[in-house]
Design a protein around this motif. Structure first.
Motif, PDB file in Angstrom:
ATOM      1  N   PHE A   1      28.159  -6.884  68.138  1.00 30.44           N
ATOM      2  CA  PHE A   1      27.115  -6.505  67.182  1.00 30.44           C
ATOM      3  C   PHE A   1      27.720  -5.895  65.922  1.00 30.44           C
ATOM      4  CE2 PHE A   1      24.009  -3.479  65.473  1.00 30.44           C
ATOM      5  CZ  PHE A   1      22.907  -4.312  65.313  1.00 30.44           C
ATOM      6  N   ASP A   2      28.758  -5.080  66.087  1.00 26.67           N
ATOM      7  CA  ASP A   2      29.365  -4.397  64.945  1.00 26.67           C
ATOM      8  C   ASP A   2      29.973  -5.375  63.930  1.00 26.67           C
ATOM      9  OD1 ASP A   2      28.654  -1.949  65.939  1.00 26.67           O
ATOM     10  OD2 ASP A   2      30.592  -1.570  66.912  1.00 26.67           O
TER      11      ASP A   2
ATOM     12  N   THR B   1      31.252 -12.474  66.706  1.00 28.29           N
ATOM     13  CA  THR B   1      30.078 -11.956  67.401  1.00 28.29           C
ATOM     14  C   THR B   1      29.715 -12.861  68.570  1.00 28.29           C
ATOM     15  OG1 THR B   1      29.174 -10.870  65.443  1.00 28.29           O
ATOM     16  CG2 THR B   1      27.614 -11.437  67.178  1.00 28.29           C
ATOM     17  N   VAL B   2      29.662 -14.169  68.313  1.00 30.09           N
ATOM     18  CA  VAL B   2      29.330 -15.134  69.367  1.00 30.09           C
ATOM     19  C   VAL B   2      30.393 -15.117  70.464  1.00 30.09           C
ATOM     20  CG1 VAL B   2      29.001 -17.586  69.882  1.00 30.09           C
ATOM     21  CG2 VAL B   2      28.002 -16.591  67.809  1.00 30.09           C
TER      22      VAL B   2
ATOM     23  N   TYR C   1      22.664 -11.819  75.487  1.00 26.71           N
ATOM     24  CA  TYR C   1      21.911 -12.939  74.912  1.00 26.71           C
ATOM     25  C   TYR C   1      21.418 -12.580  73.508  1.00 26.71           C
ATOM     26  CZ  TYR C   1      21.424 -16.181  78.886  1.00 26.71           C
ATOM     27  OH  TYR C   1      21.647 -17.113  79.869  1.00 26.71           O
ATOM     28  N   ARG C   2      20.872 -11.366  73.365  1.00 27.20           N
ATOM     29  CA  ARG C   2      20.307 -10.954  72.072  1.00 27.20           C
ATOM     30  C   ARG C   2      21.389 -10.915  70.990  1.00 27.20           C
ATOM     31  NH1 ARG C   2      18.983  -6.787  68.560  1.00 27.20           N
ATOM     32  NH2 ARG C   2      20.504  -5.353  69.478  1.00 27.20           N
ATOM     33  N   VAL C   3      22.520 -10.309  71.315  1.00 31.23           N
ATOM     34  CA  VAL C   3      23.591 -10.174  70.318  1.00 31.23           C
ATOM     35  C   VAL C   3      24.181 -11.540  69.972  1.00 31.23           C
ATOM     36  CG1 VAL C   3      25.870  -9.185  69.888  1.00 31.23           C
ATOM     37  CG2 VAL C   3      24.115  -7.801  70.995  1.00 31.23           C
ATOM     38  N   ARG C   4      24.301 -12.408  70.987  1.00 31.39           N
ATOM     39  CA  ARG C   4      24.805 -13.755  70.693  1.00 31.39           C
ATOM     40  C   ARG C   4      23.824 -14.499  69.787  1.00 31.39           C
ATOM     41  NH1 ARG C   4      26.267 -18.041  75.391  1.00 31.39           N
ATOM     42  NH2 ARG C   4      23.997 -18.323  75.383  1.00 31.39           N
ATOM     43  N   GLY C   5      22.522 -14.280  69.996  1.00 37.62           N
ATOM     44  CA  GLY C   5      21.515 -14.871  69.115  1.00 37.62           C
ATOM     45  C   GLY C   5      21.659 -14.395  67.683  1.00 37.62           C
ATOM     46  N   ILE C   6      21.990 -13.098  67.516  1.00 35.62           N
ATOM     47  CA  ILE C   6      22.214 -12.563  66.166  1.00 35.62           C
ATOM     48  C   ILE C   6      23.385 -13.280  65.504  1.00 35.62           C
ATOM     49  CG2 ILE C   6      22.928 -10.514  64.875  1.00 35.62           C
ATOM     50  CD1 ILE C   6      21.386  -8.840  66.940  1.00 35.62           C
ATOM     51  N   GLY C   7      24.462 -13.481  66.277  1.00 31.34           N
ATOM     52  CA  GLY C   7      25.624 -14.198  65.744  1.00 31.34           C
ATOM     53  C   GLY C   7      25.255 -15.612  65.325  1.00 31.34           C
ATOM     54  N   GLN C   8      24.474 -16.308  66.166  1.00 28.15           N
ATOM     55  CA  GLN C   8      24.053 -17.671  65.839  1.00 28.15           C
ATOM     56  C   GLN C   8      23.156 -17.678  64.600  1.00 28.15           C
ATOM     57  OE1 GLN C   8      25.483 -20.026  67.177  1.00 28.15           O
ATOM     58  NE2 GLN C   8      25.809 -19.759  69.380  1.00 28.15           N
ATOM     59  N   PHE C   9      22.324 -16.635  64.463  1.00 26.05           N
ATOM     60  CA  PHE C   9      21.449 -16.536  63.291  1.00 26.05           C
ATOM     61  C   PHE C   9      22.271 -16.439  62.011  1.00 26.05           C
ATOM     62  CE2 PHE C   9      19.568 -13.403  60.299  1.00 26.05           C
ATOM     63  CZ  PHE C   9      18.540 -14.186  59.806  1.00 26.05           C
TER      64      PHE C   9
ATOM     65  N   ASN D   1      11.887  -9.129  69.249  1.00 25.64           N
ATOM     66  CA  ASN D   1      10.796  -9.548  68.367  1.00 25.64           C
ATOM     67  C   ASN D   1      11.191  -9.409  66.900  1.00 25.64           C
ATOM     68  OD1 ASN D   1       8.002 -10.301  69.626  1.00 25.64           O
ATOM     69  ND2 ASN D   1       8.811  -8.695  70.960  1.00 25.64           N
ATOM     70  N   ILE D   2      11.926  -8.347  66.581  1.00 26.21           N
ATOM     71  CA  ILE D   2      12.428  -8.175  65.207  1.00 26.21           C
ATOM     72  C   ILE D   2      13.385  -9.320  64.863  1.00 26.21           C
ATOM     73  CG2 ILE D   2      13.797  -6.711  63.672  1.00 26.21           C
ATOM     74  CD1 ILE D   2      12.857  -4.305  65.378  1.00 26.21           C
ATOM     75  N   ASN D   3      14.294  -9.632  65.790  1.00 26.12           N
ATOM     76  CA  ASN D   3      15.271 -10.697  65.555  1.00 26.12           C
ATOM     77  C   ASN D   3      14.592 -12.048  65.338  1.00 26.12           C
ATOM     78  OD1 ASN D   3      17.312  -9.137  68.070  1.00 26.12           O
ATOM     79  ND2 ASN D   3      17.485  -8.909  65.863  1.00 26.12           N
ATOM     80  N   ILE D   4      13.576 -12.343  66.145  1.00 27.60           N
ATOM     81  CA  ILE D   4      12.873 -13.628  65.997  1.00 27.60           C
ATOM     82  C   ILE D   4      12.121 -13.669  64.668  1.00 27.60           C
ATOM     83  CG2 ILE D   4      11.082 -15.143  66.954  1.00 27.60           C
ATOM     84  CD1 ILE D   4      11.868 -14.153  69.727  1.00 27.60           C
ATOM     85  N   SER D   5      11.575 -12.505  64.278  1.00 29.08           N
ATOM     86  CA  SER D   5      10.871 -12.468  62.986  1.00 29.08           C
ATOM     87  C   SER D   5      11.826 -12.822  61.843  1.00 29.08           C
ATOM     88  CB  SER D   5      10.245 -11.090  62.760  1.00 29.08           C
ATOM     89  OG  SER D   5      11.220 -10.129  62.407  1.00 29.08           O
ATOM     90  N   SER D   6      13.096 -12.407  61.978  1.00 27.00           N
ATOM     91  CA  SER D   6      14.087 -12.724  60.939  1.00 27.00           C
ATOM     92  C   SER D   6      14.316 -14.226  60.828  1.00 27.00           C
ATOM     93  CB  SER D   6      15.413 -12.018  61.237  1.00 27.00           C
ATOM     94  OG  SER D   6      15.249 -10.617  61.200  1.00 27.00           O
ATOM     95  N   LEU D   7      14.222 -14.917  61.959  1.00 25.11           N
ATOM     96  CA  LEU D   7      14.393 -16.372  61.940  1.00 25.11           C
ATOM     97  C   LEU D   7      13.325 -17.056  61.092  1.00 25.11           C
ATOM     98  CD1 LEU D   7      15.327 -17.469  65.585  1.00 25.11           C
ATOM     99  CD2 LEU D   7      16.652 -17.880  63.525  1.00 25.11           C
TER     100      LEU D   7
END
Length: 473
Positions: free
Chosen positions: A41-42, A51-52, A75-83, A115-121
């Motif tokens: 995440f950092d 990150t991924v 899963y959440r942090v890997r999703g952030i990396g993919q985003f 939910n915040i992460n998905i909203s960013s998508l």
């Protein structure tokens, strides 16, 4: 006994030590998972590929340990990396998996963050969807009375971003002021940098380009100090737009060159596409059409509107597919559960049959035992009566013997007295005869008389001993 006790103590100590070692080992492993996804995440704004990579390692280890919270957060942090890499479908897949896992373990803060992460998508492609997920996050945050200022700041950040895109700049500025206060309270320098960048975007939209450039430059300095490559690339892209609007091609090209370098560091497809589009715009303004055509050929064939529409549709379709997959998994779980329930029901039926049989056998055994107990009670009563009768007989016999012994003792004393008299006479006659005071013939006659008397007494004693009634016994 002491040896056995010592062995038991040693065994318990060994088991306790072994359990402690296992517990510490698991704790260390879960700590490693947390360290991996925290590091992932950092570096999300520095190198999303890392990150991924780190999130993958955290996810693999968390699954091995059955560390549910670790699986969800990985899963959440890997999703952030993919985003940040611009891989929207991979990101939504990871986010939906994370959301499912957080729901399973009832982690409300985790659900809010996803939910915040998905909203960013959906932030740039579907405002309604973006607002829907932000409202979900805010409602859950407030209903569960959560207390994490940086999470609440992230919610307001995305609301502010949507307000900018909807041209609601007053609401956007109000949100960013609140975010800056929350970020300062949480010592979140990254979020404070994002606020500066977004305020620059607001003033650019309002036409105050000088103020916009000021905010962008402040944000850029802070982003570089924090080694946030992603933010530096985004800020340079925004600065390039401002310079192009002023026909300041030199500064525009300068920040584009710098920003493109940072975008290649973070390996974001999305940012690369935006840089190509901005370079196309720059070369077109310069009327360098050959160069502009080169950049145009490297841009997606679809225009941005069509691309955004397709991306939103693709994400929605992917969510539907994911939900269908989850339903299929749930059906499979229900089927397996039904099979287990049937097996369990059969086993319970067998257990019930065995228990009923056991109860019946116990009832019969108890009945027989009750009968035996009754017989034993009767026999015990009979024995008690017999013992009581015997005790009475013994008491009577004892009393009778005591009486007879007393009478026998008395009679013995009497006979002893009767015999002692003739014997004393014999002794006296012997002394008289020895001294010559009595004649021999007279002495013999008197001695015969004494002996006959003694004999009579002995015969009388023997007769009385063999005939107790005569003696009054």
């Amino acid at each position: 006994m002491k040896r056995i006790f010592t062995c038991v103590i040693l065994l318990l100590f060994t088991v306790s030590v072994y359990a402690s070692i296992i517990e510490n080992s698991i704790k260390q492993d879960t700590n490693e998972v947390e360290n991996l996804y925290n590091h992932a995440f950092d570096v999300r704004l520095t190198d999303a590929m890392q990150t991924v990579k780190y999130a993958d390692r955290a996810l693999e280890l968390a699954k091995q340990l059955d560390f549910k919270r670790g699986v969800a957060e990985s899963y959440r942090v890997r999703g952030i990396g993919q985003f940040y890499l611009g891989h929207s479908e991979d990101a939504i897949d990871d986010y939906l998996n994370a959301l499912t896992k957080f729901q399973d373990i009832k982690s409300y803060i985790g659900q809010v963050e996803v939910n915040i992460n998905i909203s960013s998508l959906y932030q740039d492609i579907d405002y309604d969807k973006c607002i829907e997920y932000l409202n979900n996050a805010l409602e859950l945050y407030q209903s569960k009375k959560l207390k994490q200022s940086d999470v609440l700041a992230s919610i307001y950040m995305n609301f502010g971003n949507v307000y900018i895109r909807e041209k609601s700049f007053t609401n956007a500025l109000r949100s960013y002021d609140k975010i800056y206060e929350l970020a300062s309270h949480a010592n979140n320098e990254e979020m404070k940098t994002m606020v500066l960048e977004n305020k620059g975007s607001i003033y650019y939209e309002l036409g105050d380009k000088e103020r916009a450039i000021s905010y962008y430059k402040r944000a850029s300095v802070q982003a570089k100090d924090l080694d946030l490559n992603q933010l530096v690339a985004e800020i340079d892209l925004n600065l390039a737009d401002v310079y192009l609007s002023e026909d300041n091609y030199g500064d525009a090209e300068k920040v584009l060159n710098e920003g493109y370098g940072y975008s290649t560091l973070v390996k974001s497809d999305k940012l690369t596409r935006y840089y190509l589009a901005t370079r196309y715009k720059l070369e077109t303004k310069r009327k360098n059409f050959e160069r502009a055509l080169y950049y145009l050929q490297n841009i997606y064939k679809q225009d941005s509107t069509k691309f955004n529409s397709n991306s939103s549709a693709a994400l929605s379709i992917y969510q539907v597919k994911f939900n269908q997959g989850q339903l299929e998994l749930e059906k499979e779980r229900l089927t397996q559960r039904q099979k287990y329930n049937i097996i369990l029901a059969v086993l319970l039926g067998l257990i019930i049959v065995l228990l009923v049989g056991n109860v019946k056998r116990k009832a019969e055994t108890n009945k027989r035992l009750t009968g035996l107990n009754n017989e034993i009670s009767v026999q015990k009563d009979n024995l008690d009566r017999i013992n009581h009768h015997l005790e009475e007989i013994i008491d009577e016999r004892t009393k009778d013997l005591q009486i007879k012994n007393k009478k026998l003792s008395e009679y013995s004393s009497y006979l002893s007295h009767q015999i002692r008299g003739p014997i004393a006479t014999l002794k006296g006659l012997l002394n008289l005869e020895r001294e010559g005071l009595v004649g021999q013939e007279e002495c013999i006659n008197m001695m015969v008389k004494c002996v006959n008397e003694i004999d009579d007494k002995i015969v009388d004693m023997s007769d009385m001993l063999h005939n107790p009634e005569r003696a009054g016994m």
